[in-house]
Motif scaffolding. Structure first.
Motif, PDB file in Angstrom:
ATOM      1  N   GLY A  76     -10.958  71.390  16.990  1.00  0.00           N
ATOM      2  CA  GLY A  76     -10.803  72.142  15.748  1.00  0.00           C
ATOM      3  C   GLY A  76      -9.433  72.067  15.109  1.00  0.00           C
ATOM      4  N   TYR A  77      -8.597  71.119  15.505  1.00  0.00           N
ATOM      5  CA  TYR A  77      -7.250  70.963  14.935  1.00  0.00           C
ATOM      6  C   TYR A  77      -6.493  72.300  14.898  1.00  0.00           C
ATOM      7  CZ  TYR A  77      -9.214  66.527  13.347  1.00  0.00           C
ATOM      8  OH  TYR A  77      -9.807  65.301  13.293  1.00  0.00           O
ATOM      9  N   PRO A  78      -6.281  72.908  16.050  1.00  0.00           N
ATOM     10  CA  PRO A  78      -5.648  74.227  16.057  1.00  0.00           C
ATOM     11  C   PRO A  78      -4.143  74.219  15.782  1.00  0.00           C
ATOM     12  CG  PRO A  78      -6.103  73.517  18.293  1.00  0.00           C
ATOM     13  CD  PRO A  78      -6.698  72.478  17.390  1.00  0.00           C
ATOM     14  N   GLY A  79      -3.568  73.046  15.502  1.00  0.00           N
ATOM     15  CA  GLY A  79      -2.162  73.022  15.134  1.00  0.00           C
ATOM     16  C   GLY A  79      -1.261  72.442  16.203  1.00  0.00           C
ATOM     17  N   PRO A  80       0.060  72.557  15.974  1.00  0.00           N
ATOM     18  CA  PRO A  80       1.016  71.872  16.855  1.00  0.00           C
ATOM     19  C   PRO A  80       1.019  72.358  18.301  1.00  0.00           C
ATOM     20  CG  PRO A  80       2.143  73.232  15.220  1.00  0.00           C
ATOM     21  CD  PRO A  80       0.721  73.161  14.799  1.00  0.00           C
ATOM     22  N   LEU A  81       0.645  73.612  18.542  1.00  0.00           N
ATOM     23  CA  LEU A  81       0.590  74.069  19.935  1.00  0.00           C
ATOM     24  C   LEU A  81      -0.387  73.227  20.749  1.00  0.00           C
ATOM     25  CD1 LEU A  81       0.746  77.986  19.943  1.00  0.00           C
ATOM     26  CD2 LEU A  81       2.371  76.404  20.995  1.00  0.00           C
ATOM     27  N   ALA A  82      -1.482  72.808  20.117  1.00  0.00           N
ATOM     28  CA  ALA A  82      -2.461  71.972  20.824  1.00  0.00           C
ATOM     29  C   ALA A  82      -1.863  70.605  21.132  1.00  0.00           C
ATOM     30  CB  ALA A  82      -3.721  71.815  19.989  1.00  0.00           C
ATOM     31  N   GLY A  83      -1.052  70.080  20.227  1.00  0.00           N
ATOM     32  CA  GLY A  83      -0.387  68.810  20.487  1.00  0.00           C
ATOM     33  C   GLY A  83       0.614  68.914  21.615  1.00  0.00           C
ATOM     34  N   VAL A 148       6.649  71.796  31.585  1.00  0.00           N
ATOM     35  CA  VAL A 148       5.311  71.307  31.911  1.00  0.00           C
ATOM     36  C   VAL A 148       4.537  72.346  32.731  1.00  0.00           C
ATOM     37  CG1 VAL A 148       4.024  69.501  33.125  1.00  0.00           C
ATOM     38  CG2 VAL A 148       6.053  68.895  31.781  1.00  0.00           C
ATOM     39  N   ALA A 149       5.242  73.076  33.571  1.00  0.00           N
ATOM     40  CA  ALA A 149       4.587  74.052  34.436  1.00  0.00           C
ATOM     41  C   ALA A 149       3.954  75.217  33.672  1.00  0.00           C
ATOM     42  CB  ALA A 149       5.591  74.596  35.451  1.00  0.00           C
ATOM     43  N   LEU A 150       4.279  75.365  32.393  1.00  0.00           N
ATOM     44  CA  LEU A 150       3.703  76.456  31.605  1.00  0.00           C
ATOM     45  C   LEU A 150       2.419  76.047  30.894  1.00  0.00           C
ATOM     46  CD1 LEU A 150       6.919  78.016  29.987  1.00  0.00           C
ATOM     47  CD2 LEU A 150       5.615  78.876  31.943  1.00  0.00           C
ATOM     48  N   ARG A 151       1.916  74.853  31.189  1.00  0.00           N
ATOM     49  CA  ARG A 151       0.794  74.347  30.397  1.00  0.00           C
ATOM     50  C   ARG A 151      -0.470  75.204  30.562  1.00  0.00           C
ATOM     51  NH1 ARG A 151       1.160  71.342  34.927  1.00  0.00           N
ATOM     52  NH2 ARG A 151      -0.731  70.546  35.928  1.00  0.00           N
ATOM     53  N   ASP A 152      -0.717  75.745  31.736  1.00  0.00           N
ATOM     54  CA  ASP A 152      -1.925  76.558  31.906  1.00  0.00           C
ATOM     55  C   ASP A 152      -1.809  77.878  31.145  1.00  0.00           C
ATOM     56  OD1 ASP A 152      -3.253  74.672  33.417  1.00  0.00           O
ATOM     57  OD2 ASP A 152      -2.478  75.441  35.323  1.00  0.00           O
ATOM     58  N   GLU A 153      -0.595  78.429  31.064  1.00  0.00           N
ATOM     59  CA  GLU A 153      -0.395  79.646  30.276  1.00  0.00           C
ATOM     60  C   GLU A 153      -0.584  79.351  28.788  1.00  0.00           C
ATOM     61  OE1 GLU A 153       3.226  81.741  31.326  1.00  0.00           O
ATOM     62  OE2 GLU A 153       3.021  81.103  33.410  1.00  0.00           O
ATOM     63  N   LEU A 154      -0.128  78.183  28.353  1.00  0.00           N
ATOM     64  CA  LEU A 154      -0.319  77.794  26.964  1.00  0.00           C
ATOM     65  C   LEU A 154      -1.800  77.566  26.662  1.00  0.00           C
ATOM     66  CD1 LEU A 154       0.582  76.967  24.175  1.00  0.00           C
ATOM     67  CD2 LEU A 154       1.240  74.734  25.089  1.00  0.00           C
ATOM     68  N   ARG A 155      -2.504  76.929  27.595  1.00  0.00           N
ATOM     69  CA  ARG A 155      -3.936  76.698  27.407  1.00  0.00           C
ATOM     70  C   ARG A 155      -4.681  78.035  27.264  1.00  0.00           C
ATOM     71  NH1 ARG A 155      -5.083  72.193  29.386  1.00  0.00           N
ATOM     72  NH2 ARG A 155      -3.958  72.651  31.307  1.00  0.00           N
ATOM     73  N   HIS A 156      -4.318  78.993  28.080  1.00  0.00           N
ATOM     74  CA  HIS A 156      -4.967  80.304  28.012  1.00  0.00           C
ATOM     75  C   HIS A 156      -4.702  80.950  26.650  1.00  0.00           C
ATOM     76  CE1 HIS A 156      -5.507  84.655  28.665  1.00  0.00           C
ATOM     77  NE2 HIS A 156      -6.406  84.303  29.559  1.00  0.00           N
ATOM     78  N   ALA A 157      -3.468  80.845  26.163  1.00  0.00           N
ATOM     79  CA  ALA A 157      -3.135  81.432  24.866  1.00  0.00           C
ATOM     80  C   ALA A 157      -3.933  80.783  23.745  1.00  0.00           C
ATOM     81  CB  ALA A 157      -1.635  81.303  24.603  1.00  0.00           C
ATOM     82  N   LEU A 158      -4.103  79.471  23.816  1.00  0.00           N
ATOM     83  CA  LEU A 158      -4.835  78.749  22.780  1.00  0.00           C
ATOM     84  C   LEU A 158      -6.338  79.032  22.834  1.00  0.00           C
ATOM     85  CD1 LEU A 158      -3.059  75.278  22.826  1.00  0.00           C
ATOM     86  CD2 LEU A 158      -3.533  76.593  20.762  1.00  0.00           C
ATOM     87  N   VAL A 159      -6.902  78.966  24.023  1.00  0.00           N
ATOM     88  CA  VAL A 159      -8.360  79.046  24.166  1.00  0.00           C
ATOM     89  C   VAL A 159      -8.851  80.490  24.200  1.00  0.00           C
ATOM     90  CG1 VAL A 159     -10.318  78.448  25.639  1.00  0.00           C
ATOM     91  CG2 VAL A 159      -8.451  76.809  25.322  1.00  0.00           C
ATOM     92  N   GLU A 160      -8.198  81.306  24.997  1.00  0.00           N
ATOM     93  CA  GLU A 160      -8.693  82.669  25.202  1.00  0.00           C
ATOM     94  C   GLU A 160      -8.166  83.649  24.158  1.00  0.00           C
ATOM     95  OE1 GLU A 160     -11.004  83.115  27.343  1.00  0.00           O
ATOM     96  OE2 GLU A 160     -10.834  81.112  28.231  1.00  0.00           O
ATOM     97  N   GLU A 161      -6.972  83.390  23.643  1.00  0.00           N
ATOM     98  CA  GLU A 161      -6.369  84.325  22.680  1.00  0.00           C
ATOM     99  C   GLU A 161      -6.378  83.790  21.255  1.00  0.00           C
ATOM    100  OE1 GLU A 161      -2.615  86.074  24.153  1.00  0.00           O
ATOM    101  OE2 GLU A 161      -2.955  84.854  25.941  1.00  0.00           O
ATOM    102  N   ASP A 162      -6.847  82.549  21.078  1.00  0.00           N
ATOM    103  CA  ASP A 162      -6.893  81.921  19.758  1.00  0.00           C
ATOM    104  C   ASP A 162      -5.517  81.948  19.088  1.00  0.00           C
ATOM    105  OD1 ASP A 162      -8.287  80.522  17.764  1.00  0.00           O
ATOM    106  OD2 ASP A 162      -8.574  82.344  16.581  1.00  0.00           O
ATOM    107  N   MET A 163      -4.488  81.734  19.880  1.00  0.00           N
ATOM    108  CA  MET A 163      -3.122  81.757  19.349  1.00  0.00           C
ATOM    109  C   MET A 163      -2.825  80.439  18.646  1.00  0.00           C
ATOM    110  SD  MET A 163       0.392  82.697  21.375  1.00  0.00           S
ATOM    111  CE  MET A 163      -0.254  84.322  21.783  1.00  0.00           C
ATOM    112  N   ARG A 164      -2.185  80.530  17.471  1.00  0.00           N
ATOM    113  CA  ARG A 164      -1.871  79.332  16.693  1.00  0.00           C
ATOM    114  C   ARG A 164      -0.389  79.204  16.370  1.00  0.00           C
ATOM    115  NH1 ARG A 164      -5.887  78.399  18.641  1.00  0.00           N
ATOM    116  NH2 ARG A 164      -7.927  77.869  17.732  1.00  0.00           N
TER     117      ARG A 164
END
Length: 209
Positions: A76-83, A148-164
């Motif tokens: 869904g092109y959620p923006g630069p955080l996804a990149g 790099v170690a924060l990637r799972d926390e970032l994934r949770h923010a993007l997927v579960e919290e819809d953070m952009r």
């Protein structure tokens, strides 16, 4: 690359939709007879221990650059955080010894040549979790240093919290901010519109003069 800083991979975020420039890849537009992406790579590559492109769609359009092309893993092109997340995941899988990634926008042709060194130095000096660039009193959240170690926390923010918004996520961590002068040329000037391309041509002339 032999330095006194930790190994750092760079990612160029080149996957934006370019709506304000009529669609297409903004980094493929030209300034001074060269693609913006050529300028970005020339400035970043000597600073990094590896360089990848984050872009969606057909990766073959970037084949001439000879760099890995990493697509978003969040739909869904959620923006630069996804990149940024895609780059962190790629680094963990392909460069497991690398703990840090610096991101930069693919439409910033005048990036500072000491970007990686200064972000890492500030992060170490301040014992910070992340670091971000700034100029003219304004932060540039897309241009930063990520663990790099924060990637799972970032994934949770993007997927579960819809953070952009990047600054909403970085607010959760100890963030170092590194400022560069905005004169005579703002190193984080980005070519968002057709009018910006004209201004970029003028600024490029200042740097060459």
């Amino acid at each position: 690359m032999t330095t006194d800083r930790p190994e750092t991979l760079c990612v160029v975020l080149a996957g934006g939709l370019g709506r304000r420039m009529g669609g297409g890849d903004k980094p493929m537009r030209e300034i001074g007879g060269r693609m913006i992406l050529d300028h970005v790579i020339d400035r970043l590559e000597p600073q990094c221990d590896g360089l990848v492109l984050n872009a969606n769609g057909d990766p073959s359009r970037f084949a001439r650059f000879g760099l890995p092309v990493v697509a978003d893993t969040i739909e869904g092109y959620p923006g630069p955080l996804a990149g940024i997340l895609a780059a962190l995941d790629w680094t963990a899988a392909n460069r497991p010894g690398v703990e840090w990634v610096v991101s930069a926008a693919g439409d910033c042709p005048f990036l500072p040549r000491d970007l990686v060194a200064r972000l890492q130095q500030a992060r170490m000096t301040e014992d910070a979790d992340l670091a971000v660039a700034a100029s003219g009193g304004r932060p540039h959240p897309v241009i930063g240093l990520w663990k790099v170690a924060l990637r799972d926390e970032l994934r949770h923010a993007l997927v579960e919290e819809d953070m952009r918004k990047i600054d909403r996520w970085t607010a959760r961590y100890h963030l170092a901010t590194v400022s560069w002068p905005a004169e005579p040329v703002d190193p984080f000037f980005n070519a968002n519109t057709v009018e910006d391309l004209d201004e970029a041509e003028r600024l490029a002339g200042l740097l060459q003069g």
